[in-house]
Enzyme design. Structure first.
Site, PDB file in Angstrom:
ATOM      1  N   GLY A  19     -27.564  15.116  72.369  1.00 39.81           N
ATOM      2  CA  GLY A  19     -28.143  15.180  73.671  1.00 39.81           C
ATOM      3  C   GLY A  19     -29.031  16.226  73.727  1.00 39.81           C
ATOM      4  N   SER A  20     -29.640  16.632  72.728  1.00 35.72           N
ATOM      5  CA  SER A  20     -30.483  18.030  72.986  1.00 35.72           C
ATOM      6  C   SER A  20     -31.811  17.467  73.431  1.00 35.72           C
ATOM      7  CB  SER A  20     -30.713  18.581  71.575  1.00 35.72           C
ATOM      8  OG  SER A  20     -31.283  17.989  70.651  1.00 35.72           O
ATOM      9  N   ASN A  21     -32.252  16.210  72.914  1.00 36.38           N
ATOM     10  CA  ASN A  21     -33.535  15.715  73.377  1.00 36.38           C
ATOM     11  C   ASN A  21     -33.268  15.195  74.868  1.00 36.38           C
ATOM     12  OD1 ASN A  21     -35.823  15.431  71.476  1.00 36.38           O
ATOM     13  ND2 ASN A  21     -34.115  14.703  70.118  1.00 36.38           N
ATOM     14  N   MET A  99     -27.349   5.576  68.740  1.00 38.64           N
ATOM     15  CA  MET A  99     -27.158   5.050  67.467  1.00 38.64           C
ATOM     16  C   MET A  99     -26.806   3.535  67.328  1.00 38.64           C
ATOM     17  SD  MET A  99     -27.587   7.921  65.922  1.00 38.64           S
ATOM     18  CE  MET A  99     -27.392   7.620  64.183  1.00 38.64           C
ATOM     19  N   ARG A 100     -27.238   2.718  68.163  1.00 42.84           N
ATOM     20  CA  ARG A 100     -26.945   1.558  68.155  1.00 42.84           C
ATOM     21  C   ARG A 100     -28.580   0.620  68.071  1.00 42.84           C
ATOM     22  NH1 ARG A 100     -22.184  -0.728  68.357  1.00 42.84           N
ATOM     23  NH2 ARG A 100     -22.430  -2.481  69.766  1.00 42.84           N
ATOM     24  N   LEU A 101     -28.477  -0.335  67.247  1.00 46.78           N
ATOM     25  CA  LEU A 101     -29.705  -1.146  67.116  1.00 46.78           C
ATOM     26  C   LEU A 101     -29.765  -2.046  68.649  1.00 46.78           C
ATOM     27  CD1 LEU A 101     -30.265  -2.521  63.655  1.00 46.78           C
ATOM     28  CD2 LEU A 101     -31.745  -0.866  64.825  1.00 46.78           C
ATOM     29  N   ASN A 122     -38.647   5.523  71.530  1.00 44.02           N
ATOM     30  CA  ASN A 122     -37.945   5.968  70.537  1.00 44.02           C
ATOM     31  C   ASN A 122     -38.475   7.329  70.097  1.00 44.02           C
ATOM     32  OD1 ASN A 122     -35.221   6.416  69.082  1.00 44.02           O
ATOM     33  ND2 ASN A 122     -36.205   5.681  67.272  1.00 44.02           N
ATOM     34  N   HIS A 124     -38.012   9.499  66.624  1.00 44.41           N
ATOM     35  CA  HIS A 124     -37.508   9.328  65.173  1.00 44.41           C
ATOM     36  C   HIS A 124     -37.586  10.643  64.510  1.00 44.41           C
ATOM     37  CE1 HIS A 124     -35.698   7.583  61.498  1.00 44.41           C
ATOM     38  NE2 HIS A 124     -36.805   8.007  60.941  1.00 44.41           N
TER      39      HIS A 124
HETATM   40  C1  GRF Z   1     -32.925  13.396  66.926  1.00 43.70           C
HETATM   41  O1  GRF Z   1     -32.983  13.979  65.504  1.00 43.70           O
HETATM   42  C2  GRF Z   1     -33.606  12.233  67.072  1.00 43.70           C
HETATM   43  O2  GRF Z   1     -34.913  12.278  66.865  1.00 43.70           O
HETATM   44  C3  GRF Z   1     -32.940  11.121  66.644  1.00 43.70           C
HETATM   45  O3  GRF Z   1     -31.620  11.560  66.700  1.00 43.70           O
HETATM   46  C4  GRF Z   1     -31.419  12.996  67.080  1.00 43.70           C
HETATM   47  C5  GRF Z   1     -30.849  13.087  68.318  1.00 43.70           C
HETATM   48  O4  GRF Z   1     -30.537  14.376  68.537  1.00 43.70           O
HETATM   49  N1  GRF Z   1     -33.204   9.620  67.079  1.00 43.70           N
HETATM   50  P1  GRF Z   1     -30.057  14.942  70.088  1.00 43.70           P
HETATM   51  O5  GRF Z   1     -28.861  13.919  70.403  1.00 43.70           O
HETATM   52  O6  GRF Z   1     -31.290  14.360  70.976  1.00 43.70           O
HETATM   53  O7  GRF Z   1     -29.763  16.274  69.992  1.00 43.70           O
END
Ligand code: GRF
Length: 220
Positions: A19-21, A99-101, A122, A124
């Site tokens: 969840g860092s993003n 992590m799910r399509l 999203n 990536h």
């Molecule tokens: C990040 O590298 C993002 O680009 C990818 O999954 C990772 C998620 O990291 N889709 P976080 O959970 O946001 O730390």
């Protein structure tokens, strides 16, 4: 409409892990750098650290674990989420390590007929179309590329294949470990994602073919 009076875009952040993003988005909203309201966090993993972040920022959580108490089909899982999302009137779904399509049926619920895109975005961890799929920093490291990066893109029907909104490259030539690549990459992601989302929500844009064309700011 001026920036102060414009209604905040209602977003739902979807995350499965660290969840860092998500945290970077919460901070950007708090600082007024991302003009959006994070209505809720949608999570599919009961012990994801992202849940703690939601608590810290007092963001409602929709937790639908697709494995517990018993395994759900993708359709069951998504329809439960959609049902719980209804009350928030979400305008954009923001995937941040989800992590799910998503199925075409789910995406269809966020179809923007005027723009002909799904209102689903999203981030990536590679310069798409290089290294789609999971563990993209690891893929880049193992391949031996000199540059990699991060991509913010609209979600299309296939894997990591929607129109690119923004990309940020960085050199990994001097990195000594995958961990170092990941650290640099995440830092870049945390700046790129809120900035691009803010642009998406406050600027005019259109998709021509696969190209995103940014126009003047809304109201100008
Ligand atoms: C990040 O590298 C993002 O680009 C990818 O999954 C990772 C998620 O990291 N889709 P976080 O959970 O946001 O730390």
């Amino acid at each position: 409409m001026c920036a102060q009076t414009r209604k905040q875009i209602a977003i739902a952040v979807f995350a499965s892990g660290r969840g860092s993003n998500f945290q970077a988005l919460c901070e950007a909203v708090k600082r007024g750098e991302l003009q959006a309201k994070i209505e809720c966090l949608v999570c599919n993993v009961s012990d994801a650290p992202a849940l703690e972040i939601a608590k810290k920022y007092k963001i409602p959580v929709i937790l639908v674990d697709h494995k517990k108490p018993k395994a759900m089909t993708r359709m069951q899982h998504e329809s439960t989420i959609l049902e719980k999302l209804q009350k928030y009137k979400i305008q954009w779904v923001v995937l941040a390590g989800y992590m799910r399509l998503l199925t075409p049926e789910f995406l269809q619920k966020f179809w923007d007929e005027k723009k002909k895109v799904f209102n689903v975005v999203n981030i990536h961890p590679s310069l798409l179309p290089a290294f789609p799929g999971v563990d993209a920093y690891q893929q880049a490291w193992a391949y031996g590329v000199k540059y990699t990066g991060a991509t913010v893109h609209l979600v299309g029907a296939g894997l990591d294949d929607g129109p690119v909104l923004a990309q940020s490259p960085f050199s990994i030539e001097k990195c000594e470990s995958l961990q170092e690549v990941i650290e640099i990459g995440l830092k870049i992601e945390h700046g790129l994602y809120p900035k691009t989302l803010n642009q998406l929500f406050t600027q005019k844009w259109e998709i021509l073919g696969r190209r995103t064309v940014w126009k003047n700011k809304l109201g100008n």
